[in-house]
Design a protein around this motif. Structure first.
Motif, PDB file in Angstrom:
ATOM      1  N   UNK A 121       1.609  10.875  -9.872  1.00 11.09           N
ATOM      2  CA  UNK A 121       1.024  11.329 -11.138  1.00 11.09           C
ATOM      3  C   UNK A 121       0.417  12.724 -11.014  1.00 11.09           C
ATOM      4  N   UNK A 122       0.227  13.186  -9.761  1.00 10.55           N
ATOM      5  CA  UNK A 122      -0.363  14.511  -9.552  1.00 10.55           C
ATOM      6  C   UNK A 122       0.460  15.405  -8.624  1.00 10.55           C
ATOM      7  N   UNK A 123       1.546  14.882  -8.075  1.00 12.76           N
ATOM      8  CA  UNK A 123       2.349  15.649  -7.122  1.00 12.76           C
ATOM      9  C   UNK A 123       3.812  15.253  -7.273  1.00 12.76           C
ATOM     10  N   UNK A 124       4.692  16.042  -6.663  1.00  9.42           N
ATOM     11  CA  UNK A 124       6.114  15.688  -6.613  1.00  9.42           C
ATOM     12  C   UNK A 124       6.320  14.771  -5.416  1.00  9.42           C
ATOM     13  N   UNK A 125       6.807  13.564  -5.655  1.00  2.88           N
ATOM     14  CA  UNK A 125       6.870  12.534  -4.619  1.00  2.88           C
ATOM     15  C   UNK A 125       8.276  11.963  -4.518  1.00  2.88           C
ATOM     16  N   UNK A 126       8.718  11.754  -3.284  1.00  2.00           N
ATOM     17  CA  UNK A 126       9.927  10.984  -3.000  1.00  2.00           C
ATOM     18  C   UNK A 126       9.561   9.926  -1.970  1.00  2.00           C
ATOM     19  N   UNK A 127      10.011   8.693  -2.191  1.00  2.00           N
ATOM     20  CA  UNK A 127       9.792   7.605  -1.239  1.00  2.00           C
ATOM     21  C   UNK A 127      11.056   7.376  -0.428  1.00  2.00           C
ATOM     22  N   UNK A 128      10.976   7.590   0.882  1.00  2.00           N
ATOM     23  CA  UNK A 128      12.077   7.285   1.795  1.00  2.00           C
ATOM     24  C   UNK A 128      11.922   5.843   2.255  1.00  2.00           C
ATOM     25  N   UNK A 129      12.923   5.007   1.962  1.00  2.00           N
ATOM     26  CA  UNK A 129      12.793   3.580   2.241  1.00  2.00           C
ATOM     27  C   UNK A 129      14.181   2.940   2.304  1.00  2.00           C
ATOM     28  N   UNK A 130      14.283   1.703   2.785  1.00  2.00           N
ATOM     29  CA  UNK A 130      15.574   1.011   2.810  1.00  2.00           C
ATOM     30  C   UNK A 130      16.111   0.764   1.403  1.00  2.00           C
ATOM     31  N   UNK A 131      17.430   0.660   1.295  1.00  2.00           N
ATOM     32  CA  UNK A 131      18.089   0.370   0.026  1.00  2.00           C
ATOM     33  C   UNK A 131      19.491  -0.144   0.261  1.00  2.00           C
ATOM     34  N   UNK A 132      20.214  -0.316  -0.825  1.00  5.12           N
ATOM     35  CA  UNK A 132      21.581  -0.831  -0.726  1.00  5.12           C
ATOM     36  C   UNK A 132      22.547   0.215  -0.183  1.00  5.12           C
ATOM     37  N   UNK A 133      22.361   1.469  -0.605  1.00  2.77           N
ATOM     38  CA  UNK A 133      23.235   2.529  -0.120  1.00  2.77           C
ATOM     39  C   UNK A 133      22.438   3.806   0.057  1.00  2.77           C
ATOM     40  N   UNK A 134      22.949   4.684   0.872  1.00  2.00           N
ATOM     41  CA  UNK A 134      22.230   5.897   1.239  1.00  2.00           C
ATOM     42  C   UNK A 134      22.358   6.956   0.148  1.00  2.00           C
ATOM     43  N   UNK A 173       0.826  -1.211   0.000  1.00  2.00           N
ATOM     44  CA  UNK A 173       0.000   0.000   0.000  1.00  2.00           C
ATOM     45  C   UNK A 173       0.858   1.257   0.000  1.00  2.00           C
ATOM     46  N   UNK A 174       1.931   1.268   0.793  1.00  2.00           N
ATOM     47  CA  UNK A 174       2.774   2.463   0.888  1.00  2.00           C
ATOM     48  C   UNK A 174       3.354   2.838  -0.473  1.00  2.00           C
ATOM     49  N   UNK A 175       3.893   1.857  -1.183  1.00  2.00           N
ATOM     50  CA  UNK A 175       4.512   2.147  -2.471  1.00  2.00           C
ATOM     51  C   UNK A 175       3.469   2.434  -3.549  1.00  2.00           C
ATOM     52  N   UNK A 176       2.366   1.715  -3.529  1.00  2.00           N
ATOM     53  CA  UNK A 176       1.333   1.965  -4.535  1.00  2.00           C
ATOM     54  C   UNK A 176       0.764   3.366  -4.386  1.00  2.00           C
ATOM     55  N   UNK A 177       0.453   3.780  -3.158  1.00  2.00           N
ATOM     56  CA  UNK A 177      -0.101   5.122  -2.953  1.00  2.00           C
ATOM     57  C   UNK A 177       0.905   6.182  -3.390  1.00  2.00           C
ATOM     58  N   UNK A 178       2.182   5.970  -3.076  1.00  2.00           N
ATOM     59  CA  UNK A 178       3.204   6.937  -3.487  1.00  2.00           C
ATOM     60  C   UNK A 178       3.272   7.046  -5.000  1.00  2.00           C
ATOM     61  N   UNK A 179       3.250   5.919  -5.680  1.00  2.00           N
ATOM     62  CA  UNK A 179       3.333   5.941  -7.148  1.00  2.00           C
ATOM     63  C   UNK A 179       2.077   6.559  -7.763  1.00  2.00           C
ATOM     64  N   UNK A 180       0.916   6.272  -7.193  1.00  2.00           N
ATOM     65  CA  UNK A 180      -0.308   6.876  -7.717  1.00  2.00           C
ATOM     66  C   UNK A 180      -0.296   8.397  -7.521  1.00  2.00           C
ATOM     67  N   UNK A 181       0.109   8.840  -6.321  1.00  2.00           N
ATOM     68  CA  UNK A 181       0.143  10.284  -6.049  1.00  2.00           C
ATOM     69  C   UNK A 181       1.189  10.991  -6.907  1.00  2.00           C
TER      70      UNK A 181
END
Length: 470
Positions: A32-45, A22-30
């Motif tokens: 399309x109408x807003x400037x969005x960045x997803x803060x989440x775990x990854x390989x490097x900062x 849900x978190x990623x889907x809502x971010x991707x949907x939004x």
């Protein structure tokens, strides 16, 4: 001007079950109408983008079995805060009350940016959502009290909370949150699930299904016991992967003891789930607790009648127009009889259930959810713009000082007030809880990061020895 929204998830994309999805889907949907960045775990900062142009800010994390622990040491948090200082989000929307969410929450508090939190877990029963199944020692009166205090601090630093349904909204209010609560359900891409034909009610072979992690909270053991009371022409598909250690083995022993037809499919993609549901005559659920189950929503969207034991989702979405909602203490044999009634309906009556199921979840289409979410952001932003700031921001200090009466004492007063205001900004009393929460999460994340990395890497890190790579 388009809103700038920072979404925050403790999971990598593809992990975390329904909450992570849900978190990623809502971010991707939004996006399309807003400037969005997803803060989440990854390989490097650092900032990153995928092939679609969707933007992330990754935090280096240890990852094991679809679970990540970010390395929230001081250099990492400083780098994140520098990024947020430069990007200046209008809203921060948190999906998990720990780790990355808490660190982002502190930045928001210090910069007067509104914080939204979607309550995927019920605050009074937080330890029942996964941790207690993986580590039984977590439950108990002492830990319940500690979790309650922790969540109280977290909620106190939120500007608004999203409750997924009336049961969640009521729970949030009972927990004591006094700010705005918006009832916005989990959205789905209904078109993906609403294209296929309904299952054939005249088929002599009947297929039942449940989607979700194999765990004690999901209670698939009850479904297997129920299946033992149905004719051998019934088969049960369990679509999901193991969560609770030893639970699949327990299920397998019961299946073999009764010689039942059960298929373990493992985790499936959204497209695979949609294709499978087109062959399912009834979706069955015995989950002990579901704030708002994506699996039930997807089943209804596919036109599959649902038979389930009462929980937050079943009580909200299932009745005799689209399936059967049974009391929590219903014996397996009574549940089986309800399933058999649904699967034995004449074709016309069965298809009426199917059509009603699809109609029931139409308001949960993703377009409606995005519209409601963006409107909630604007409501809080508008109210905040009209209100006086509770604490002077750094850029307002000059304006306050310029309004001092001119005279001999003006320079002395200016110097005195500057120091007092700077001290208040550095150590604001109302932000003490946010600072404490952040410190606790930073310490815990560093410990957890190296635990997941393994003993050899941890030992070498502590000894400051170089890690030899093959």
């Amino acid at each position: 001007m388009a809103l700038k929204i920072l979404f925050v998830s403790i999971f990598r994309e593809g992990d975390g079950g329904g909450e992570g999805r849900v978190a990623f889907e809502l971010a991707r949907w939004c996006a399309q109408q807003a400037a969005v960045v997803m803060l989440c775990p990854g390989e490097k900062t650092g900032p990153a983008s995928d092939e679609s142009g969707f933007h992330f800010f990754h935090i280096q994390s240890a990852h094991q079995d679809k679970f990540s622990i970010p390395l929230l040491n001081a250099p990492t948090v400083r780098r994140l805060y520098r990024f947020l200082d430069a990007w200046k989000p209008d809203v921060i929307h948190i999906h998990d009350p720990a780790l990355l969410g808490v660190v982002a929450q502190l930045w928001a508090r210090l910069n007067r940016v509104p914080v939204f939190y979607t309550a995927h877990i019920l605050p009074s029963r937080a330890l029942e959502f996964g941790p207690s199944e993986l580590a039984g020692w977590l439950s108990g009166p002492l830990n319940d009290a500690l979790v309650e205090q922790y969540l109280n601090n977290f909620y106190d630093n939120c500007d608004a909370v999203v409750g997924l349904n009336p049961a969640a909204v009521s729970e949030i209010r009972e927990f004591g949150f006094r700010g705005p609560v918006f009832q916005i359900p989990n959205g789905r891409d209904l078109q993906q699930f609403g294209q296929a034909a309904f299952a054939d009610p005249l088929s002599p072979q009947k297929t039942l299904a449940f989607t979700g992690f194999l765990s004690r909270r999901k209670n698939q053991l009850y479904l297997v016991e129920m299946l033992a009371h149905l004719p051998r022409s019934y088969e049960l598909w369990l679509m999901g992967e193991d969560l609770t250690p030893g639970y699949t083995e327990e299920l397998t022993r019961l299946i073999r003891a009764h010689d039942l037809h059960v298929r373990f499919t493992g985790q499936l993609s959204q497209a695979e789930i949609a294709a499978a549901l087109a062959q399912v005559h009834a979706f069955v659920s015995a989950s002990k607790m579901e704030v708002q189950s994506l699996a039930v929503i997807e089943a209804l969207a596919s036109g599959t009648p649902v038979v389930g034991l009462a929980n937050e989702t079943i009580e909200e979405l299932v009745d005799d127009t689209d399936g059967v909602c049974l009391p929590k203490d219903t014996p397996p044999e009574v549940f089986a009889a309800a399933v058999q009634r649904v699967c034995s309906l004449p074709a016309e009556e069965y298809h009426l259930l199917c059509r009603s199921a699809r109609q029931r979840v139409q308001p949960l289409d993703r377009a409606n959810i995005v519209r409601q979410t963006l409107q909630a952001y604007r409501t809080v932003l508008d109210e905040r713009a009209e209100a006086e700031p509770a604490l002077p921001a750094r850029e307002l200090i000059g304006r306050y000082l310029s309004q001092l009466p001119q005279g001999v004492l003006a320079p002395e007063l200016a110097e005195f007030l500057s120091k007092r205001l700077e001290e208040a900004l550095r150590q604001p009393v109302q932000h003490a809880r946010a600072v404490w929460l952040t410190g606790v999460n930073m310490v815990g994340s560093v410990i957890g990061f190296y635990v997941l990395q393994g003993p050899l890497k941890t030992y070498r890190r502590l000894r400051r020895l170089p890690l030899r790579r093959p």
